[in-house]
Design an enzyme around this catalytic site. Structure first.
Site, PDB file in Angstrom:
ATOM      1  N   ARG A  74       0.739  -1.144  -0.004  1.00 27.96           N
ATOM      2  CA  ARG A  74      -0.049  -0.011  -0.125  1.00 27.96           C
ATOM      3  C   ARG A  74       0.799   1.416  -0.114  1.00 27.96           C
ATOM      4  O   ARG A  74       0.477   2.301   0.678  1.00 27.96           O
ATOM      5  CB  ARG A  74      -1.044   0.146   1.130  1.00 27.96           C
TER       6      ARG A  74
ATOM      7  N   ASP B  14     -11.726  -1.178   7.711  1.00 28.27           N
ATOM      8  CA  ASP B  14     -10.361  -1.074   7.270  1.00 28.27           C
ATOM      9  C   ASP B  14     -10.028   0.214   6.529  1.00 28.27           C
ATOM     10  O   ASP B  14      -9.966   0.457   5.400  1.00 28.27           O
ATOM     11  CB  ASP B  14     -10.090  -2.139   6.248  1.00 28.27           C
TER      12      ASP B  14
ATOM     13  N   LYS C  68       1.062  -8.863  13.771  1.00 25.84           N
ATOM     14  CA  LYS C  68      -0.242  -8.906  13.056  1.00 25.84           C
ATOM     15  C   LYS C  68      -0.504 -10.676  13.230  1.00 25.84           C
ATOM     16  O   LYS C  68       0.273 -11.309  12.435  1.00 25.84           O
ATOM     17  CB  LYS C  68      -0.391  -8.572  11.599  1.00 25.84           C
TER      18      LYS C  68
ATOM     19  N   GLU D 134      -5.735 -12.399   7.980  1.00 25.36           N
ATOM     20  CA  GLU D 134      -5.611 -12.304   6.549  1.00 25.36           C
ATOM     21  C   GLU D 134      -4.458 -13.231   6.249  1.00 25.36           C
ATOM     22  O   GLU D 134      -3.642 -13.049   5.604  1.00 25.36           O
ATOM     23  CB  GLU D 134      -5.350 -10.858   6.020  1.00 25.36           C
TER      24      GLU D 134
ATOM     25  N   GLU E 159      -4.431   4.349   1.028  1.00 22.76           N
ATOM     26  CA  GLU E 159      -4.973   3.112   0.351  1.00 22.76           C
ATOM     27  C   GLU E 159      -6.366   3.215  -0.240  1.00 22.76           C
ATOM     28  O   GLU E 159      -6.703   2.545  -1.189  1.00 22.76           O
ATOM     29  CB  GLU E 159      -4.973   1.873   1.318  1.00 22.76           C
TER      30      GLU E 159
END
Ligand code: GCW
Length: 715
Positions: free
Chosen positions: A181, A378, A300, A304, A406
């Site tokens: 991003r 998000d 994280k 995802e 983004e």
């Protein structure tokens, strides 16, 4: 030849010198004949009483700044020197000299400073004092900021200290030098030439951050690569930490949860496994031996596709505490991200972080901070505040904002984000009581958090001007300033930034400020008005694609988020829908759970709104939607016009760059309006109201556009 040279120089004196933007807000432009100049020229001898490394960086900065602003070479005295006009000295010295009371030193804390105009030996002087070198650094930058923005520096008596402990950037930079991003070129970290080659950019990066109070940086992507933690890479990280240390910036890394398997060759990364625990302890020891002031890890996990404790049937607290215990002996911190959504759960994605983390409140080790995105989905152009703010009394929650755009036009759209940040920070969570705004939750005052912070996902890259769009620098600047003091207004931050970055001319400041302050509302309107969200192109997130519904997961589809049908549009998150609203305090729910009283900017976040629904002013929802899109486009056109009026006040290069970018922004705003309205019209079956320019192309045209090489989509 002489004549030519003369003409040449006359020409260049008439127009502002071309500027690349590399100098950011630290341009230190010449004051000219400004009336404040004579008051500043009294302060050109400086006594710096600080550690050698701090003295070196301050000396360099003062030389550069005063040469630029006043065209003088200041006299710098190392240590205390009574003949100086400016004293940058420890609080102990100030107390000894009776310039401040001993009892006042406490109020400065570990990073704060005091600036005071004093009379000493019959002359007026300026005192910048602090308990630590960090405070002296921040106080010095404040003085330079005041001069660069032509503020009076006499009759001062102020104490200034940060509201938040961690003021940080999160780079989503990969070891390959791509940036997830990232829209401003490649990564600024050249892993290949580190540790031996120190790019001047690393130093200028540190200067820029220190000047706005940023004191921590996470060098690597949260979609982490275990190689970062190997010995050769740690040497590279150490080299950067050494550069940043004199600027009071701590380095963090992202930790891949499965690193014990990938680089440690263990069979598992289970947090309950003693060998895994030992591996992290050894790794921490290795890192702290190289970098004694290493900040810690940002993680994280189980999000995802990233590995995490849930792979072993453990929870997020188990995972965070594993790492927290490893770094604890060295004073390290673990920042655990709350951006999680399970691959399998069919439930509203909005609800998942709250559902996973609230039951774990109180279960985290004391050196863990939970990093929560500003909104529940998000980083959309506009989101309601994340329901975890206010819901974790026993776990410090810190803010994650996204500077890289983004979902906000990449680095081609002029969007000043401070108004959006402020909208979130100022919202009342009503937990546990009225007045507990998001700002008051994250600054620790609501629940007495032991540590606090605000992070911005970096928008910095290898582009000459760092951020791609010259105005994107303002978002980096605003993050630092708001993390220092969340109560600063978006307007005052814009003014400071414009004065330092473009011009002190009052009319120019006013015009540019107007452009900046309306830019966020404009982008919301031409992309996602009235609460729409997540309707952009799949994967790369470039441009509109509200029709998109081919993703493997339901909640990666745009149609999942807007739910347009023949009746209306929007996501019913009230009790008759997914009931996500129940995650907020009752008084917050009350703002949003009844269609008729919901402020129109949140409508489709929480309601499936009939096309025919009449808004307060009598317009139907469909008409309002169309008009908002059109309004957004109109705003960009006005921004363009206003920018023309500052042509003579800003340098030709940046003027032209911004012009070209505004042209792209206008084109893309029209594209968003046209694509979204033509698609939504297939459901509403209603004509466009008067004043709305009909789409230039057919819906099919917009649907077939494809952007296989849109930037920022690298993994
Ligand atoms: O939605 C997303 C972005 C991902 C990012 C993720 C996150 C780093 O599209 O690119 O991954 O948010 O915040 O973890």
């Amino acid at each position: 030849m002489k004549k030519f040279l003369l003409l040449f120089s006359v020409f260049f004196c008439m127009v502002a010198a071309a500027e690349s933007g590399y100098d950011l807000w630290l341009r230190y432009p010449a004051l000219g004949n400004s009336s404040v100049k004579s008051s500043y020229t009294k302060f050109t001898s400086i006594s710096i009483d600080a550690a050698a490394a701090t003295t070196t960086v301050l000396e360099r900065e003062f030389l550069m700044a005063l040469k630029g602003i006043l065209s003088v070479k200041p006299s710098i005295y190392k240590g205390f020197n009574a003949s100086a006009a400016v004293f940058v000295v420890p609080a102990a010295v100030a107390v000894q000299q009776k310039w401040m009371a001993a009892s006042d030193t406490n109020s400065l804390g570990q990073e704060g400073f005091k600036m005071k105009s004093i009379t000493f030996l019959g002359r007026q002087r300026l005192l910048i004092t602090a308990n630590t070198d960090a405070g002296l650094l921040y106080g010095s930058f404040q003085w330079l900021r005041m001069m660069a923005s032509q503020q009076p520096i006499t009759k001062l008596d102020t104490v200034c200290k940060p509201s938040l402990q961690w003021r940080m950037l999160n780079h989503w930079d990969n070891l390959t030098r791509t940036v997830e991003r990232g829209y401003a070129g490649g990564s600024i970290w050249n892993w290949q030439t580190l540790p031996d080659y120190i790019d001047q950019r690393y130093i200028d990066y540190a200067r820029a951050n220190a000047s706005i109070g940023i004191n921590a940086t996470v060098l690597t992507n949260v979609n982490a690569n275990a190689t970062t933690l190997t010995a050769p890479y740690l040497q590279k990280v150490k080299a950067l930490a050494d550069v940043f240390r004199p600027y009071h910036i701590k380095v963090f890394l992202t930790a891949r949860f499965s690193a014990p398997i990938e680089i440690g060759h263990l069979k598992t990364a289970d947090p309950y496994d003693p060998a895994v625990q030992q591996w992290w302890k050894d790794k921490a020891k290795e890192i702290y031996t190289l970098i004694p002031d290493f900040g810690g890890f940002l993680v994280k996990a189980n999000s995802e596709g990233q590995p995490g404790p849930q792979n072993y049937g453990r929870n997020h607290a188990d995972g965070a505490n594993l790492l927290a215990n490893a770094v604890k002996p060295y004073g390290g911190t673990i920042i655990w991200r709350a951006f999680v959504y399970s691959n399998e759960s069919p439930d509203d994605r909005f609800k998942q972080p709250y559902a996973e983390f609230v039951p774990l409140d109180g279960k985290f080790t004391s050196n863990v901070l939970l990093q929560v995105k500003n909104g529940p989905i998000d980083f959309q152009p506009r989101e309601p505040f994340h329901p975890l703010f206010g819901a974790m009394p026993k776990t410090p929650t810190m803010m994650e904002f996204q500077l890289t755009q983004e979902y906000l036009g990449f680095s081609t759209h002029l969007v000043y984000l401070a108004p959006m940040f402020k909208e979130v920070l100022n919202t009342d969570t009503y937990q546990p009581r009225q007045g507990s705004t998001v700002a008051k939750v994250i600054d620790g005052s609501t629940f007495g958090y032991s540590s606090t912070g605000m992070a911005g996902v970096s928008n910095i890259g290898s582009d000459l001007n760092w951020t791609g769009h010259p105005f994107a620098q303002a978002n980096w600047y605003a993050l630092g300033r708001l993390a220092w003091n969340p109560s600063l207004s978006a307007e005052s931050i814009a003014t400071e930034w414009i004065k330092q970055s473009f011009s002190n001319d009052a009319a120019t400041v006013a015009t540019i400020s107007k452009i900046m302050l309306r830019s966020h509302e404009a982008v919301v309107n031409y992309m996602t008005p009235l609460g729409l969200h997540h309707i952009m192109g799949y994967g790369h997130h470039y441009g509109p694609a509200p029709w998109f519904k081919e993703a493997s997961r339901e909640d990666w589809n745009c149609t999942y988020f807007h739910k347009a049908d023949s009746i209306g549009i929007g996501f019913n998150r009230t009790a008759t829908g997914t009931n996500a609203l129940v995650q907020y305090a009752p008084l917050v729910q009350a703002n949003w759970n009844v269609l008729a009283i919901t402020n129109k900017k949140w409508l489709t976040w929480f309601h499936h709104v009939p096309w025919q629904y009449k808004l307060g002013d009598g317009k139907t929802f469909w008409d309002e939607l169309c008009l908002q899109y059109q309004w957004g486009v109109g705003e960009v056109r006005q921004m363009k016009q206003q920018w023309q009026t500052v042509a003579k006040q800003v340098d030709a290069d940046r003027f032209r760059q911004v012009n070209m970018l505004l042209n792209i922004q206008e084109k893309e705003a029209i594209w968003w309006k046209d694509a979204c309205l033509s698609y939504f019209q297939t459901f509403s079956k209603k004509p466009y109201p008067a004043g709305v320019e009909p789409p230039a192309q057919s819906l099919e045209y917009y649907q077939q556009l494809s952007f296989p090489y849109a930037p920022g989509n690298s993994h």
